[in-house]
Design an enzyme around this catalytic site. Structure first.
Site, PDB file in Angstrom:
ATOM      1  N   CYS A 163      67.724  70.512   8.582  1.00 28.48           N
ATOM      2  CA  CYS A 163      68.861  71.258   8.048  1.00 28.48           C
ATOM      3  C   CYS A 163      69.718  71.908   9.127  1.00 28.48           C
ATOM      4  O   CYS A 163      70.724  72.541   8.816  1.00 28.48           O
ATOM      5  CB  CYS A 163      68.367  72.311   7.055  1.00 28.48           C
ATOM      6  SG  CYS A 163      67.401  71.583   5.716  1.00 28.48           S
ATOM      7  N   HIS A 303      72.279  81.085   6.883  1.00 26.12           N
ATOM      8  CA  HIS A 303      71.540  79.919   6.395  1.00 26.12           C
ATOM      9  C   HIS A 303      71.065  80.176   4.964  1.00 26.12           C
ATOM     10  O   HIS A 303      71.234  79.327   4.093  1.00 26.12           O
ATOM     11  CB  HIS A 303      70.352  79.631   7.312  1.00 26.12           C
ATOM     12  CG  HIS A 303      69.608  78.396   6.951  1.00 26.12           C
ATOM     13  ND1 HIS A 303      70.187  77.147   6.962  1.00 26.12           N
ATOM     14  CD2 HIS A 303      68.316  78.208   6.550  1.00 26.12           C
ATOM     15  CE1 HIS A 303      69.286  76.239   6.592  1.00 26.12           C
ATOM     16  NE2 HIS A 303      68.157  76.856   6.330  1.00 26.12           N
ATOM     17  N   GLU A 314      65.689  85.604   8.688  1.00 31.11           N
ATOM     18  CA  GLU A 314      67.058  85.547   9.187  1.00 31.11           C
ATOM     19  C   GLU A 314      67.704  86.927   9.169  1.00 31.11           C
ATOM     20  O   GLU A 314      68.422  87.308  10.099  1.00 31.11           O
ATOM     21  CB  GLU A 314      67.902  84.571   8.359  1.00 31.11           C
ATOM     22  CG  GLU A 314      69.335  84.447   8.891  1.00 31.11           C
ATOM     23  CD  GLU A 314      70.184  83.470   8.096  1.00 31.11           C
ATOM     24  OE1 GLU A 314      71.245  83.065   8.605  1.00 31.11           O
ATOM     25  OE2 GLU A 314      69.794  83.111   6.966  1.00 31.11           O
ATOM     26  N   LYS A 335      75.436  78.898   0.063  1.00 38.84           N
ATOM     27  CA  LYS A 335      74.534  78.001  -0.666  1.00 38.84           C
ATOM     28  C   LYS A 335      74.308  78.493  -2.088  1.00 38.84           C
ATOM     29  O   LYS A 335      73.834  77.732  -2.942  1.00 38.84           O
ATOM     30  CB  LYS A 335      73.189  77.884   0.067  1.00 38.84           C
ATOM     31  CG  LYS A 335      73.251  77.103   1.377  1.00 38.84           C
ATOM     32  CD  LYS A 335      71.874  76.962   1.998  1.00 38.84           C
ATOM     33  CE  LYS A 335      71.920  76.193   3.312  1.00 38.84           C
ATOM     34  NZ  LYS A 335      72.522  76.973   4.409  1.00 38.84           N
ATOM     35  N   HIS A 340      72.017  73.526  -1.334  1.00 35.72           N
ATOM     36  CA  HIS A 340      71.644  73.247   0.053  1.00 35.72           C
ATOM     37  C   HIS A 340      71.884  71.776   0.353  1.00 35.72           C
ATOM     38  O   HIS A 340      71.208  70.903  -0.197  1.00 35.72           O
ATOM     39  CB  HIS A 340      70.178  73.612   0.259  1.00 35.72           C
ATOM     40  CG  HIS A 340      69.736  73.612   1.689  1.00 35.72           C
ATOM     41  ND1 HIS A 340      70.550  73.197   2.728  1.00 35.72           N
ATOM     42  CD2 HIS A 340      68.558  73.980   2.266  1.00 35.72           C
ATOM     43  CE1 HIS A 340      69.893  73.308   3.859  1.00 35.72           C
ATOM     44  NE2 HIS A 340      68.690  73.785   3.613  1.00 35.72           N
ATOM     45  N   PHE A 401      63.479  72.412   8.973  1.00 35.97           N
ATOM     46  CA  PHE A 401      62.081  72.017   9.107  1.00 35.97           C
ATOM     47  C   PHE A 401      61.852  71.471  10.515  1.00 35.97           C
ATOM     48  O   PHE A 401      62.681  70.742  11.051  1.00 35.97           O
ATOM     49  CB  PHE A 401      61.727  70.933   8.095  1.00 35.97           C
ATOM     50  CG  PHE A 401      61.562  71.426   6.674  1.00 35.97           C
ATOM     51  CD1 PHE A 401      61.705  72.764   6.353  1.00 35.97           C
ATOM     52  CD2 PHE A 401      61.244  70.549   5.659  1.00 35.97           C
ATOM     53  CE1 PHE A 401      61.554  73.211   5.047  1.00 35.97           C
ATOM     54  CE2 PHE A 401      61.080  70.973   4.351  1.00 35.97           C
ATOM     55  CZ  PHE A 401      61.238  72.313   4.043  1.00 35.97           C
TER      56      PHE A 401
END
Length: 413
Positions: A163, A303, A314, A335, A340, A401
């Site tokens: 991502c 994010h 975050e 998002k 996403h 990831f």
């Protein structure tokens, strides 16, 4: 020649609309692109999630010929549509092919093509598998399609970092321009992976929201009752070039890409490092390469996926990086509206960040009913929030990831 990198063109295909402007207007309106899927996947395969934020099929029909669509995986279709828009928005710059590059990101690649080919092989035999199957399923398929469309010969590269992919692609485009290896770079990312296997896999790891009764409110970053992300798809594109090159041809300039940062958590294949140390490193690098101080950051496109464990690190990282200036940075979690987009998320969010800086407006974060007390941020909730006049800067964050962290700094012009 100046080494300042500027944005001269924007393009997008998102669950909120086709086109950067349409996506921007829908985001400001707090529109949700999530909806119940019309297929029978949930019932047929026992998938507990029956919703996502997809692109309507008419988008491809209206923007690509039948031959183009047939030869491209959906991932590449979205990429080509968004890139064409950005190129035209930039004024279709006249640039030598040897000075034009493409830097693209994707997380999964041509999953639709791969799975459809497997079904064809099992059901109809080898002779019915399409000859273009491999080029269509390759992760570099979108970059190749964009590169051939515009005869880019300086380089056509693909970044695959989950991502964080398309945020990294913007960073690498920045480096290529600063190094003098290109005058113009088409940078972006795309993803088209709303499929039974991905919905099943993300559901099995409890990463997806299961609010099947209300898809529009399922993605709720920072909310105390958030339960996972909503899958989206689409593409975002930025045309980047050196400032001197842009001014010489009279191009409009949206904003400056000041710098970027990259790091890795080296902690867990799916979970982020709990204290956000890798995120801090990437954000700090972005500030340093852009010549910025914490007080300069007035907006962050976070994010913020809406997963129970993902949003907190975050927020800790933002506070640690900006210190007493953290409360001055208006945070948007877009998002919440478009879901996403995995490897394409960073590019679309970069488009929104550029527009936020240009228009001095932070898009809203929708669906927050009660902010998690662990998250101490100044969040743009429900409605757009005005950003200060004068010179300002913003960050757009992407984490993926594998521990990937990528951050781009955007400066007003």
């Amino acid at each position: 020649m100046t080494s300042t990198v500027v944005v001269t063109g924007l393009g997008a295909v998102t669950p909120l609309g086709t086109g950067a402007d349409a996506t921007w207007r829908a985001a400001l309106a707090g529109t949700s692109g999530a909806r119940t899927l019309t297929n029978d996947w949930s019932e047929k395969y026992g998938i507990p999630v029956d919703f996502a934020a997809p692109i309507d099929a008419s988008v491809v029909e209206e923007n690509l010929t039948r031959v183009e669509a047939k030869r491209l995986d959906p991932n590449s279709r979205f990429a080509l549509i968004a890139a064409r828009e950005a190129w035209q928005d930039a004024g279709a710059p006249e640039v030598e092919p040897e000075r034009l590059a493409v830097s693209w990101g994707t997380g999964i690649g041509g999953a639709w093509t791969l799975l459809n080919a497997w079904d064809t092989l099992r059901e109809e035999g080898s002779r019915r598998v399409m000859p273009l199957t491999v080029p269509m399923l390759m992760p570099n398929g979108p970059a190749a399609a964009v590169g051939m469309e515009f005869s880019a010969r300086a380089a056509v590269q693909t970044i695959v970092s989950a991502c964080a992919s398309s945020t990294e692609s913007i960073g690498h485009a920045f480096d290529q321009l600063r190094s003098g290896k290109a005058d113009v770079v088409i940078a972006g990312g795309s993803e088209a992976a709303i499929l039974p296997v991905t919905l099943s896999a993300f559901s099995s790891m409890r990463a997806l929201s299961r609010r099947t009764d209300s898809p529009e409110t399922a993605s709720r970053p920072y909310d105390i009752d958030r339960d996972g992300f909503v899958m989206g798809e689409g593409a975002g594109t930025l045309v980047l070039e050196l400032e001197e090159h842009a001014k010489a041809r009279g191009a409009k300039i949206y904003a400056e890409i000041g710098g970027w940062g990259i790091s890795n958590d080296s902690y867990h294949i799916t979970a982020g490092e709990p204290e956000g140390r890798g995120s801090i490193l990437a954000m700090r690098q972005a500030l340093e390469t852009a010549g910025l101080q914490p007080a300069d950051i007035r907006h962050i496109n976070a994010h913020a996926t809406s997963t129970p464990v993902g949003d907190v690190p975050e927020s800790l990282a933002i506070n640690a990086l900006l210190g007493p200036h953290a409360s001055d940075a208006m945070v948007s979690a877009t998002k919440s509206m478009m879901g996403h987009l995995l490897g394409g998320a960073g590019a679309v969010e970069a488009v929104l960040t550029v527009l936020a800086v240009q228009n001095r407006t932070a898009p809203p974060t929708i669906n927050i009913e009660q902010v998690d007390p662990q998250i101490e941020l100044t969040i743009a909730r429900d409605t757009p929030q005005e950003l200060p006049a004068g010179e300002i800067a913003a960050l757009t964050n992407s984490f993926g990831f594998g521990g990937h962290n990528a951050v781009v700094a955007v400066k007003s012009v």
